[in-house]
Motif scaffolding. Structure first.
Motif, short mmCIF file in Angstrom:
data_model
loop_
_atom_site.label_atom_id
_atom_site.label_comp_id
_atom_site.label_asym_id
_atom_site.label_seq_id
_atom_site.Cartn_x
_atom_site.Cartn_y
_atom_site.Cartn_z
N PRO A 83 0.82 -1.21 0.00
CA PRO A 83 0.00 0.00 0.00
C PRO A 83 0.86 1.27 0.00
N GLY A 84 0.43 2.24 -0.81
CA GLY A 84 1.12 3.51 -0.90
C GLY A 84 2.24 3.55 -1.93
N TRP A 85 2.59 2.43 -2.48
CA TRP A 85 3.65 2.36 -3.49
C TRP A 85 3.01 2.31 -4.88
N HIS A 86 3.76 2.75 -5.87
CA HIS A 86 3.30 2.68 -7.26
C HIS A 86 4.49 2.25 -8.13
N TRP A 87 4.17 1.70 -9.26
CA TRP A 87 5.22 1.25 -10.18
C TRP A 87 5.88 2.43 -10.86
N PRO A 88 7.20 2.48 -10.82
CA PRO A 88 7.90 3.50 -11.61
C PRO A 88 7.91 3.08 -13.07
N ALA A 89 8.34 3.96 -13.94
CA ALA A 89 8.51 3.58 -15.35
C ALA A 89 9.50 2.43 -15.42
N PRO A 90 9.35 1.57 -16.41
CA PRO A 90 10.32 0.47 -16.55
C PRO A 90 11.74 1.02 -16.68
N CYS A 122 10.97 -5.11 -2.67
CA CYS A 122 11.41 -3.93 -1.93
C CYS A 122 10.25 -3.21 -1.26
N THR A 123 9.13 -3.09 -1.96
CA THR A 123 7.99 -2.36 -1.39
C THR A 123 7.46 -3.07 -0.14
N TRP A 124 7.39 -4.39 -0.21
CA TRP A 124 6.90 -5.14 0.94
C TRP A 124 7.94 -5.18 2.06
N ALA A 125 9.21 -5.24 1.69
CA ALA A 125 10.27 -5.23 2.71
C ALA A 125 10.28 -3.91 3.46
N ARG A 126 10.20 -2.79 2.73
CA ARG A 126 10.16 -1.48 3.39
C ARG A 126 8.92 -1.35 4.28
N THR A 127 7.80 -1.86 3.80
CA THR A 127 6.56 -1.80 4.57
C THR A 127 6.69 -2.64 5.84
N TYR A 128 7.27 -3.82 5.71
CA TYR A 128 7.49 -4.68 6.88
C TYR A 128 8.39 -3.99 7.91
N LEU A 129 9.50 -3.45 7.45
CA LEU A 129 10.46 -2.84 8.36
C LEU A 129 9.92 -1.58 9.04
N ALA A 130 9.00 -0.89 8.38
CA ALA A 130 8.44 0.35 8.94
C ALA A 130 7.17 0.12 9.77
N CYS A 175 17.25 -0.99 -2.08
CA CYS A 175 15.86 -0.66 -2.37
C CYS A 175 15.60 0.83 -2.19
N PRO A 176 14.64 1.36 -2.97
CA PRO A 176 14.26 2.76 -2.74
C PRO A 176 13.72 2.92 -1.32
N GLU A 177 13.97 4.08 -0.75
CA GLU A 177 13.57 4.32 0.64
C GLU A 177 12.06 4.43 0.80
N ALA A 200 8.08 5.44 -1.62
CA ALA A 200 7.42 5.51 -2.92
C ALA A 200 7.89 6.72 -3.73
N GLU A 201 8.13 7.83 -3.06
CA GLU A 201 8.53 9.05 -3.76
C GLU A 201 9.94 8.91 -4.36
N SER A 202 10.83 8.23 -3.67
CA SER A 202 12.19 8.08 -4.19
C SER A 202 12.28 7.02 -5.29
N ALA A 203 11.21 6.26 -5.47
CA ALA A 203 11.20 5.22 -6.51
C ALA A 203 10.80 5.77 -7.87
N ALA A 204 10.22 6.95 -7.90
CA ALA A 204 9.70 7.50 -9.16
C ALA A 204 10.81 7.90 -10.10
#
Length: 138
Positions: A28-35, A64-72, A130-132, A134-138
């Motif tokens: 949740p809260g993450w989105h796919w960046p451009a390929p 990465c998205t799930w790992a960051r979510t788990y850790l936070a 991994c990106p920190e 969702a915003e840093s993944a864009a």
């Protein structure tokens, strides 16, 4: 029997990435960046990409998205739900095609540590690769 090629053009890797990203649900809260860019020419030389590279890259981002979510996570139920997704790494394209047998063994060890509550190695891997957010993944 015709053997599949091991390498392909960048557009194939982009297609693989898009296919995998349509199949996987991010935290949740993450989105796919451009390929990622998979160039066919690098420094004036032809470039090919391993088959499944796009799938591997998408699966790693998903992880990465799930790992960051788990850790936070501070809520125990949200943390447990994220951990369940983290553990699905073993069924992912990243695990299947992105790691060799030795790397899979090492990754299994880290996942086993995480499932028993020891996040030290996992936190280091995610922090470095991994990106920190969702915003840093864009």
């Amino acid at each position: 029997m015709v053997e599949e090629p091991r390498y392909g053009p960048g557009k194939r890797a982009v297609s693989e990435y898009r296919e995998e990203s349509e199949r996987l649900q991010l935290a949740p809260g993450w989105h796919w960046p451009a390929p990622p860019s998979y160039p066919d020419i690098v420094d004036g030389h032809p470039m090919k990409h391993e088959i499944n590279m796009g799938r591997v890259d998408a699966a790693w981002f998903w992880h990465c998205t799930w790992a960051r979510t788990y850790l936070a996570a501070t809520d125990p139920s949200a943390r447990d739900a994220a951990l369940a997704e983290v553990m699905k790494l073993r069924q992912s394209a990243y695990y299947r095609w992105g790691l060799d047998a030795l790397e899979r063994g090492w990754r299994d060890k880290v996942l086993d540590e995480v499932s028993s509550g020891d996040t030290k190695s996992f936190r280091q891997i995610i922090g470095l690769n991994c990106p920190e957010n969702a915003e840093s993944a864009a």
